[in-house]
Design an enzyme around this catalytic site. Sequence first.
Site, PDB file in Angstrom:
ATOM      1  N   SER A  25       0.815  -1.226   0.000  1.00 15.07           N
ATOM      2  CA  SER A  25       0.000   0.000   0.000  1.00 15.07           C
ATOM      3  C   SER A  25       0.848   1.276   0.000  1.00 15.07           C
ATOM      4  O   SER A  25       0.534   2.204  -0.742  1.00 15.07           O
ATOM      5  CB  SER A  25      -0.974  -0.002   1.187  1.00 15.07           C
ATOM      6  OG  SER A  25      -1.951  -0.994   0.991  1.00 15.07           O
ATOM      7  N   THR A  69      -4.705  -3.722   8.249  1.00 15.79           N
ATOM      8  CA  THR A  69      -4.572  -5.059   7.676  1.00 15.79           C
ATOM      9  C   THR A  69      -4.506  -6.107   8.791  1.00 15.79           C
ATOM     10  O   THR A  69      -4.671  -5.783   9.976  1.00 15.79           O
ATOM     11  CB  THR A  69      -3.380  -5.113   6.680  1.00 15.79           C
ATOM     12  OG1 THR A  69      -3.411  -6.377   6.023  1.00 15.79           O
ATOM     13  CG2 THR A  69      -2.041  -4.920   7.357  1.00 15.79           C
ATOM     14  N   LYS A  73      -8.307  -5.917  11.557  1.00 15.07           N
ATOM     15  CA  LYS A  73      -9.520  -5.348  10.944  1.00 15.07           C
ATOM     16  C   LYS A  73     -10.746  -5.421  11.855  1.00 15.07           C
ATOM     17  O   LYS A  73     -11.503  -4.470  11.962  1.00 15.07           O
ATOM     18  CB  LYS A  73      -9.816  -6.054   9.613  1.00 15.07           C
ATOM     19  CG  LYS A  73      -8.798  -5.697   8.529  1.00 15.07           C
ATOM     20  CD  LYS A  73      -9.107  -6.393   7.216  1.00 15.07           C
ATOM     21  CE  LYS A  73      -8.006  -6.100   6.209  1.00 15.07           C
ATOM     22  NZ  LYS A  73      -8.264  -6.679   4.890  1.00 15.07           N
ATOM     23  N   ASN A  94     -11.034  -1.693   6.978  1.00 14.27           N
ATOM     24  CA  ASN A  94      -9.705  -1.623   6.361  1.00 14.27           C
ATOM     25  C   ASN A  94      -9.300  -0.181   6.065  1.00 14.27           C
ATOM     26  O   ASN A  94      -8.181   0.071   5.622  1.00 14.27           O
ATOM     27  CB  ASN A  94      -9.631  -2.471   5.071  1.00 14.27           C
ATOM     28  CG  ASN A  94     -10.190  -1.728   3.881  1.00 14.27           C
ATOM     29  OD1 ASN A  94     -11.160  -0.989   4.008  1.00 14.27           O
ATOM     30  ND2 ASN A  94      -9.573  -1.902   2.728  1.00 14.27           N
ATOM     31  N   ASP A 109     -12.392  -3.092   1.026  1.00 11.08           N
ATOM     32  CA  ASP A 109     -12.133  -4.428   0.447  1.00 11.08           C
ATOM     33  C   ASP A 109     -13.373  -4.882  -0.338  1.00 11.08           C
ATOM     34  O   ASP A 109     -13.257  -5.644  -1.304  1.00 11.08           O
ATOM     35  CB  ASP A 109     -11.845  -5.462   1.556  1.00 11.08           C
ATOM     36  CG  ASP A 109     -10.440  -5.320   2.123  1.00 11.08           C
ATOM     37  OD1 ASP A 109      -9.573  -4.750   1.430  1.00 11.08           O
ATOM     38  OD2 ASP A 109     -10.224  -5.778   3.259  1.00 11.08           O
ATOM     39  N   GLY A 136     -11.527 -12.247   7.910  1.00  8.62           N
ATOM     40  CA  GLY A 136     -11.868 -10.843   7.654  1.00  8.62           C
ATOM     41  C   GLY A 136     -12.099 -10.544   6.179  1.00  8.62           C
ATOM     42  O   GLY A 136     -13.034  -9.812   5.816  1.00  8.62           O
ATOM     43  N   ARG A 158     -12.477 -24.522   7.453  1.00  6.37           N
ATOM     44  CA  ARG A 158     -11.977 -25.566   8.355  1.00  6.37           C
ATOM     45  C   ARG A 158     -12.527 -25.356   9.763  1.00  6.37           C
ATOM     46  O   ARG A 158     -12.484 -26.256  10.586  1.00  6.37           O
ATOM     47  CB  ARG A 158     -10.439 -25.609   8.326  1.00  6.37           C
ATOM     48  CG  ARG A 158      -9.769 -24.452   8.972  1.00  6.37           C
ATOM     49  CD  ARG A 158      -8.259 -24.566   8.990  1.00  6.37           C
ATOM     50  NE  ARG A 158      -7.706 -23.367   9.588  1.00  6.37           N
ATOM     51  CZ  ARG A 158      -6.449 -23.090   9.671  1.00  6.37           C
ATOM     52  NH1 ARG A 158      -5.557 -23.933   9.164  1.00  6.37           N
ATOM     53  NH2 ARG A 158      -6.023 -21.990  10.245  1.00  6.37           N
ATOM     54  N   ARG A 162     -17.100 -20.594  12.623  1.00  3.58           N
ATOM     55  CA  ARG A 162     -16.707 -19.240  12.240  1.00  3.58           C
ATOM     56  C   ARG A 162     -17.465 -18.820  10.966  1.00  3.58           C
ATOM     57  O   ARG A 162     -17.902 -17.682  10.833  1.00  3.58           O
ATOM     58  CB  ARG A 162     -15.182 -19.204  11.997  1.00  3.58           C
ATOM     59  CG  ARG A 162     -14.616 -17.815  11.964  1.00  3.58           C
ATOM     60  CD  ARG A 162     -13.102 -17.822  11.876  1.00  3.58           C
ATOM     61  NE  ARG A 162     -12.598 -16.454  11.763  1.00  3.58           N
ATOM     62  CZ  ARG A 162     -11.351 -16.123  11.486  1.00  3.58           C
ATOM     63  NH1 ARG A 162     -10.443 -17.072  11.318  1.00  3.58           N
ATOM     64  NH2 ARG A 162     -10.975 -14.864  11.380  1.00  3.58           N
ATOM     65  N   TYR A 225      -2.030 -12.521  -3.579  1.00  3.16           N
ATOM     66  CA  TYR A 225      -1.325 -12.054  -4.777  1.00  3.16           C
ATOM     67  C   TYR A 225       0.165 -12.279  -4.595  1.00  3.16           C
ATOM     68  O   TYR A 225       0.685 -12.211  -3.495  1.00  3.16           O
ATOM     69  CB  TYR A 225      -1.621 -10.589  -5.094  1.00  3.16           C
ATOM     70  CG  TYR A 225      -1.409  -9.641  -3.947  1.00  3.16           C
ATOM     71  CD1 TYR A 225      -2.470  -9.280  -3.109  1.00  3.16           C
ATOM     72  CD2 TYR A 225      -0.147  -9.121  -3.664  1.00  3.16           C
ATOM     73  CE1 TYR A 225      -2.279  -8.430  -2.049  1.00  3.16           C
ATOM     74  CE2 TYR A 225       0.050  -8.259  -2.601  1.00  3.16           C
ATOM     75  CZ  TYR A 225      -1.025  -7.919  -1.793  1.00  3.16           C
ATOM     76  OH  TYR A 225      -0.835  -7.084  -0.726  1.00  3.16           O
TER      77      TYR A 225
HETATM   78  P1  NAP Z   1      -7.925 -14.240   8.320  1.00  9.73           P
HETATM   79  O1  NAP Z   1      -8.913 -13.292   8.910  1.00  9.73           O
HETATM   80  O2  NAP Z   1      -6.800 -14.733   9.145  1.00  9.73           O
HETATM   81  O3  NAP Z   1      -8.780 -15.522   7.766  1.00  9.73           O
HETATM   82  C1  NAP Z   1      -8.153 -16.582   7.092  1.00  9.73           C
HETATM   83  C2  NAP Z   1      -9.173 -17.700   6.829  1.00  9.73           C
HETATM   84  O4  NAP Z   1      -8.478 -18.745   6.124  1.00  9.73           O
HETATM   85  C3  NAP Z   1      -9.757 -18.328   8.079  1.00  9.73           C
HETATM   86  O5  NAP Z   1     -11.071 -18.765   7.822  1.00  9.73           O
HETATM   87  C4  NAP Z   1      -8.834 -19.522   8.317  1.00  9.73           C
HETATM   88  O6  NAP Z   1      -9.456 -20.591   8.990  1.00  9.73           O
HETATM   89  C5  NAP Z   1      -8.566 -19.948   6.895  1.00  9.73           C
HETATM   90  N1  NAP Z   1      -7.306 -20.676   6.762  1.00  9.73           N
HETATM   91  C6  NAP Z   1      -6.074 -20.243   7.100  1.00  9.73           C
HETATM   92  N2  NAP Z   1      -5.147 -21.176   6.791  1.00  9.73           N
HETATM   93  C7  NAP Z   1      -5.830 -22.217   6.250  1.00  9.73           C
HETATM   94  C8  NAP Z   1      -5.450 -23.487   5.734  1.00  9.73           C
HETATM   95  N3  NAP Z   1      -4.168 -23.874   5.706  1.00  9.73           N
HETATM   96  N4  NAP Z   1      -6.408 -24.323   5.253  1.00  9.73           N
HETATM   97  C9  NAP Z   1      -7.713 -23.958   5.271  1.00  9.73           C
HETATM   98  N5  NAP Z   1      -8.146 -22.747   5.748  1.00  9.73           N
HETATM   99  C10 NAP Z   1      -7.210 -21.898   6.222  1.00  9.73           C
HETATM  100  O7  NAP Z   1      -7.245 -13.617   7.016  1.00  9.73           O
HETATM  101  P2  NAP Z   1      -7.899 -12.632   5.954  1.00  9.73           P
HETATM  102  O8  NAP Z   1      -7.731 -11.226   6.378  1.00  9.73           O
HETATM  103  O9  NAP Z   1      -9.256 -13.088   5.631  1.00  9.73           O
HETATM  104  O10 NAP Z   1      -6.910 -12.827   4.706  1.00  9.73           O
HETATM  105  C11 NAP Z   1      -6.908 -14.036   3.934  1.00  9.73           C
HETATM  106  C12 NAP Z   1      -6.018 -13.839   2.720  1.00  9.73           C
HETATM  107  O11 NAP Z   1      -6.558 -12.824   1.867  1.00  9.73           O
HETATM  108  C13 NAP Z   1      -4.587 -13.372   3.067  1.00  9.73           C
HETATM  109  O12 NAP Z   1      -3.686 -14.095   2.288  1.00  9.73           O
HETATM  110  C14 NAP Z   1      -4.564 -11.921   2.649  1.00  9.73           C
HETATM  111  O13 NAP Z   1      -3.296 -11.503   2.222  1.00  9.73           O
HETATM  112  C15 NAP Z   1      -5.545 -11.907   1.499  1.00  9.73           C
HETATM  113  N6  NAP Z   1      -6.155 -10.579   1.318  1.00  9.73           N
HETATM  114  C16 NAP Z   1      -5.967  -9.944   0.137  1.00  9.73           C
HETATM  115  C17 NAP Z   1      -6.535  -8.695  -0.078  1.00  9.73           C
HETATM  116  C18 NAP Z   1      -6.318  -7.988  -1.375  1.00  9.73           C
HETATM  117  O14 NAP Z   1      -6.476  -6.777  -1.462  1.00  9.73           O
HETATM  118  N7  NAP Z   1      -5.987  -8.724  -2.418  1.00  9.73           N
HETATM  119  C19 NAP Z   1      -7.312  -8.072   0.911  1.00  9.73           C
HETATM  120  C20 NAP Z   1      -7.488  -8.757   2.118  1.00  9.73           C
HETATM  121  C21 NAP Z   1      -6.899 -10.019   2.309  1.00  9.73           C
HETATM  122  P3  NAP Z   1      -9.638 -20.603  10.579  1.00  9.73           P
HETATM  123  O15 NAP Z   1     -10.844 -19.748  10.864  1.00  9.73           O
HETATM  124  O16 NAP Z   1      -9.840 -22.040  10.878  1.00  9.73           O
HETATM  125  O17 NAP Z   1      -8.359 -20.045  11.156  1.00  9.73           O
END
Ligand code: NAP
Length: 290
Positions: A25, A69, A73, A94, A109, A136, A158, A162, A225
């Site tokens: 960012s 981030t 969030k 965000n 987002d 999030g 998984r 949630r 990404y």
């Molecule tokens: P988060 O709040 O930590 O949530 C991650 C989710 O993925 C949770 O449901 C978690 O399950 C699940 N998970 C994690 N590891 C896993 C695995 N090995 N197998 C199966 N499920 C798994 O994270 P988030 O903020 O949502 O972000 C998720 C991804 O999106 C990140 O890589 C982030 O960089 C990306 N992102 C990208 C953008 C963009 O602008 N492109 C914006 C936001 C986020 P549990 O609930 O069981 O822990």
Amino acid sequence: MTAPVAREHPRGLVILGHPVAHSRSPVFQSAALEAAQLSVRYTRIDTPPDRLDDTLRQCAEERWGGNITVPLKELVAERCTRLSNVAMRAGAVNTFWFDGNQLVGHNTDVDGANATIDALCPNGLNGPVVLLGAGGSAAAVLVALTERKSAELTVIARTPERAEALLTRVGATGVVRSSDDALVNDLLGSASLVINATPIGMRDDALPVAIERLGSDTAVYDLVYRDLGTAWTRAAKARGLRAEDGLRMLVEQGAAAFHCWFGIEPSRDVMWKSLGLNGPPQHGAIRSST
Ligand code: NAP
């Protein structure tokens, strides 16, 4: 829906997260600020959750706004004195700024997810949608999906509790399944869109779902990404599927946040170029650097 705009421009911009060193960012926001001739700096502040309140106090004193981030969030949403409707539904913020003494939180987002879904599915969603993850960013994707006429929605998580709580909070109608559920194979094969909102593929070439399990008309949206695309999107394109990683979402959420802070559109061209790219990914082609 009209996006909120700050009453006074932030005097500085920060991204708060932990870790935050990897965030791109500051790169594309600084380029857009310079192009708009705004003398505002955008910096990173590594903020472990137990430092969040002190850091937000500093932001209030300095009249800084910015982005939030992982893993902050939801915590920032709880602390905002005013939340936009989408931030309230997502339960995640965000983008923030201060209006007088009020800490205002929004979730751009959702704009980034909408832009990506529109690009991937220009004729709408004509079959089941499968969302992987319940964190999030999955919340923002769910809000985006509920804003459009969407077909049957399944969340694969998984931690199913949630995902159930998330569907309830967002007010989305959908089914929660675990990835080893026998019905998941059929679903993936008939899906119009499969979305990865887990971190799988962020640090290695692991695939959230094997490409062979997807249908021949399934679009692939990876929120993760990486330079030259994620392994999942590269494999999908190699099979002839429409696929995008999270870069368009990153730029679009940033552009929408810029509009919240300053009430003007930033130059998306400048943002993409600062990332070393000519523009949003073209479906069917492996991305090349400028
Ligand atoms: P988060 O709040 O930590 O949530 C991650 C989710 O993925 C949770 O449901 C978690 O399950 C699940 N998970 C994690 N590891 C896993 C695995 N090995 N197998 C199966 N499920 C798994 O994270 P988030 O903020 O949502 O972000 C998720 C991804 O999106 C990140 O890589 C982030 O960089 C990306 N992102 C990208 C953008 C963009 O602008 N492109 C914006 C936001 C986020 P549990 O609930 O069981 O822990």
